[in-house]
Design an enzyme around this catalytic site. Structure first.
Site, short mmCIF file in Angstrom:
data_model
loop_
_atom_site.label_atom_id
_atom_site.label_comp_id
_atom_site.label_asym_id
_atom_site.label_seq_id
_atom_site.Cartn_x
_atom_site.Cartn_y
_atom_site.Cartn_z
N HIS A 221 11.31 -0.29 10.04
CA HIS A 221 10.90 -1.56 10.66
C HIS A 221 12.01 -2.62 10.59
O HIS A 221 11.81 -3.73 11.09
CB HIS A 221 9.66 -2.12 9.96
CG HIS A 221 8.42 -1.29 10.14
ND1 HIS A 221 7.98 -0.86 11.37
CD2 HIS A 221 7.55 -0.78 9.23
CE1 HIS A 221 6.86 -0.15 11.21
NE2 HIS A 221 6.59 -0.08 9.93
N ASP A 258 6.59 8.51 11.12
CA ASP A 258 5.77 7.61 10.32
C ASP A 258 4.51 7.27 11.14
O ASP A 258 4.50 7.42 12.36
CB ASP A 258 6.57 6.34 10.03
CG ASP A 258 5.89 5.41 9.04
OD1 ASP A 258 6.20 5.50 7.84
OD2 ASP A 258 5.06 4.59 9.48
N HIS A 260 3.43 4.43 11.74
CA HIS A 260 3.67 3.20 12.50
C HIS A 260 4.89 3.37 13.42
O HIS A 260 5.80 4.14 13.12
CB HIS A 260 3.91 2.03 11.54
CG HIS A 260 2.80 1.82 10.57
ND1 HIS A 260 2.78 2.40 9.32
CD2 HIS A 260 1.65 1.11 10.68
CE1 HIS A 260 1.67 2.04 8.69
NE2 HIS A 260 0.97 1.26 9.48
N ASP A 345 2.46 8.32 5.45
CA ASP A 345 1.24 7.59 5.81
C ASP A 345 0.54 8.20 7.02
O ASP A 345 -0.49 7.69 7.46
CB ASP A 345 1.52 6.10 6.03
CG ASP A 345 2.67 5.82 6.97
OD1 ASP A 345 3.22 6.78 7.55
OD2 ASP A 345 3.05 4.64 7.12
#
Ligand SMILES: [Zn+2]
Length: 417
Positions: A221, A258, A260, A345
Site C-alpha cells: 500500500h 493479498d 486488498h 489475509d
C-alpha cells in the site's frame, strides 16, 4: 562413528528412475525448469543405512523414524553406498531471507500488524520437517537509502526516518490512521525492503530459483510519497528497481495476492511497461481502488490488471479467476522474474480479509502460478510477505506456500480443497 538407519534425502541424479509424487502438486514442471541448472537438485527420500559423520548432512527427524536432510544440496556428497533405496518426494531449494530488525517495528497493543505474525510463521516452518529439508535460511541485509530513493520521494523517506526519531521521545507517531511508527520502525523498514531486494537478487543471480522474503512491515500500500495501510516502503518495488538499476533484470511480473488491492504497487508502476502489476482483491472495500478498467497509463497502458472479487470468495472461485488472469497475462507479457506479493489475509478467519481461502488453496495458488509462468521467467519466483492477521491461521498457510515453492506435496490436515 555410529551406524544408524535413516530415511534420507538424496540427489536423484544418482538414480536411474525419477521420483514421482502422488498429489495434485505433481504437475508438468517443464515451465519451471531451468535447463541444465546444477543448483536445482531433485531430491528423493528413502531408507538407507547411514554412517553418521561430522561432514554428513544432518537429519531433521520427525520422531517417527523418518526425516529429511537439513541441507539437501549436500546430499550429493553422500558416499554411493549410502544412497537411498526408496524414493518418496522431490524438492526444489527455497531461500528464506529474513532479518531480526523486522520484529522491531512496534505498532502498539491494539494493532493487528505485529511481530507475533513472524513468530507464528516461524513456528509453522519449524514444525514441518519435510519443509525444513528444502528451506535454506539467509540473513538479509538492510536496504540502503539509495534503494528507497529509486521508488520513494526524498520527502517521504525523510518523513519516516524523522518519525522514528521522534518516537524515541514521544512514543508511537502515526503517519496516517492505520500506520504507526515506533523507534525501531526505520530499521525494520530498511530490513524489510533489503530482504526483499536480496531475495530477488539471489534468485536472479542463480543462487536458487525460489526465495521467500519473510518481512514486515508490509509494503504494497506504500505510495511514492506516502505511507498507507500498515506499509512504510514498497518492498516489492524496491526489489524490482534495484535489479533493474543494476541491469540484472528487465521485465518483471508482480502478482499481488493479498486480500486488498496492491494500490501502492500499482501507482509506482502504472506508467511503466517493464513491470506488469496483477492484483486480485476483494471489492468493494479498502483501499477502494483496483477496478478492472485500471489498466495502466501512457506507455504502461496494458501492463496493469485488476481482478476484484466479491466478499466471501472461496478457494475454488479464487483459483478459477486467478487462472483466467494468468492466462491473460501470458498473452500480454514475458517476464524474466515473477514477484509474488502474498497476503495471508486471503485466508478465511482473517479480521481484515473478507475472503475464504484455506491453507491448501495457497498450495494450489502457488503451484498454479509456477505452472502458468511463461518460460521467459525460467521458474524464478520471489515471494514477499504482505498482510495476514489471524495469527492462529497464517502458519499453516505459510507452510503450504513454501511447500508449493519447493514443489513438495501439500501438508496433511490442511483443510478441505
Ligand atoms: Zn491485506
Amino acid at each position: 562413528m555410529r551406524q544408524r538407519i535413516h530415511r534420507v534425502v538424496q540427489n536423484a541424479r544418482d538414480r536411474a528412475r525419477p521420483a514421482r509424487r502422488n498429489t495434485h502438486a505433481a504437475h508438468d514442471r517443464s515451465a519451471a525448469r531451468v535447463p541444465g541448472e546444477a543448483r536445482r537438485p531433485s531430491i528423493a527420500v528413502g531408507y538407507v543405512r547411514e554412517e553418521q559423520r561430522s561432514d554428513a548432512p544432518r537429519i531433521a527427524g520427525r520422531g517417527d523414524g523418518t526425516g529429511v536432510l537439513d541441507n539437501p544440496l549436500r546430499a550429493r556428497h553422500l558416499d554411493p553406498w549410502r544412497r537411498p533405496r526408496v524414493f518418496a518426494a522431490v524438492a526444489v531449494p527455497v531461500l528464506l531471507v529474513s532479518h531480526p530488525d523486522c520484529a522491531r517495528h512496534d505498532t502498539g497493543p491494539e494493532h493487528l500488524e505485529t511481530a507475533l505474525r513472524l513468530s507464528a510463521l516461524r513456528a509453522a516452518l519449524n514444525a514441518d520437517a519435510m519443509l525444513l529439508g528444502a528451506v535454506r535460511e539467509v540473513a538479509g541485509a538492510p536496504a540502503a537509502e539509495a534503494d528507497l530513493l529509486r521508488v520513494h520521494s526524498r520527502r517521504h523517506v525523510q518523513k519516516v526516518r524523522q518519525a522514528a526519531r521522534a518516537a524515541r521521545r514521544q512514543g508511537l507517531v502515526w503517519l496516517e490512521a492505520d500506520t504507526p511508527v515506533s523507534q525501531g520502525s526505520w530499521d525494520a523498514a530498511l530490513a524489510a525492503a533489503g530482504c526483499a531486494a536480496q531475495a530477488a537478487e539471489l534468485v536472479v543471480s542463480g543462487a536458487a530459483t525460489r526465495a521467500f522474503a519473510l518481512v514486515r512491515p508490509p509494503g504494497h500500500h506504500a505510495f511514492r510519497d506516502r505511507a498507507m495501510g500498515f506499509c512504510l516502503f514498497n518492498n516489492a518495488a524496491v526489489a524490482v528497481r534495484r535489479l533493474q538499476a543494476e541491469g540484472r533484470v528487465g521485465r518483471v511480473l508482480v502478482v499481488d495476492c493479498d486480500a486488498h488491492h496492491g494500490n501502492g504497487t500499482q501507482e509506482l508502476f502504472y506508467g511503466d511497461p517493464s513491470v506488469y502489476a496483477l492484483s486480485l482483491h476483494f471489492s468493494p472495500g479498502y483501499p477502494d481502488s483496483g477496478a478492472p478498467d485500471e489498466r495502466g497509463a501512457g506507455v504502461g497502458l496494458g501492463t496493469t490488471r485488476n481482478v476484484p472479487l466479491p466478499h466471501g470468495t472461496g478457494g475454488t472461485d479464487y483459483l478459477a479467476r486467478f487462472a483466467e488472469a494468468l492466462a491473460a497475462v501470458r498473452d500480454e507479457f514475458e517476464p524474466e522474474l515473477v514477484v509474488l506479493a502474498l497476503g495471508l489475509d486471503v485466508l478465511a478467519g482473517d479480521p481484515e480479509g473478507h475472503l475464504l481461502l484455506e491453507p491448501i488453496d495457497l498450495h494450489r495458488l502457488v503451484s498454479d502460478l509456477l505452472r502458468a509462468m511463461p518460460s521467459s521467467a525460467r521458474g524464478r519466483l520471489v515471494t514477499l510477505l504482505e498482510g495476514g492477521y489471524a495469527v492462529e491461521r497464517i502458519g499453516p498457510g505459510f507452510a503450504q506456500v513454501l511447500r508449493a515453492m519447493a514443489e513438495l506435496p501439500p501438508a496433511d490436515g490442511a483443510g478441505p480443497t
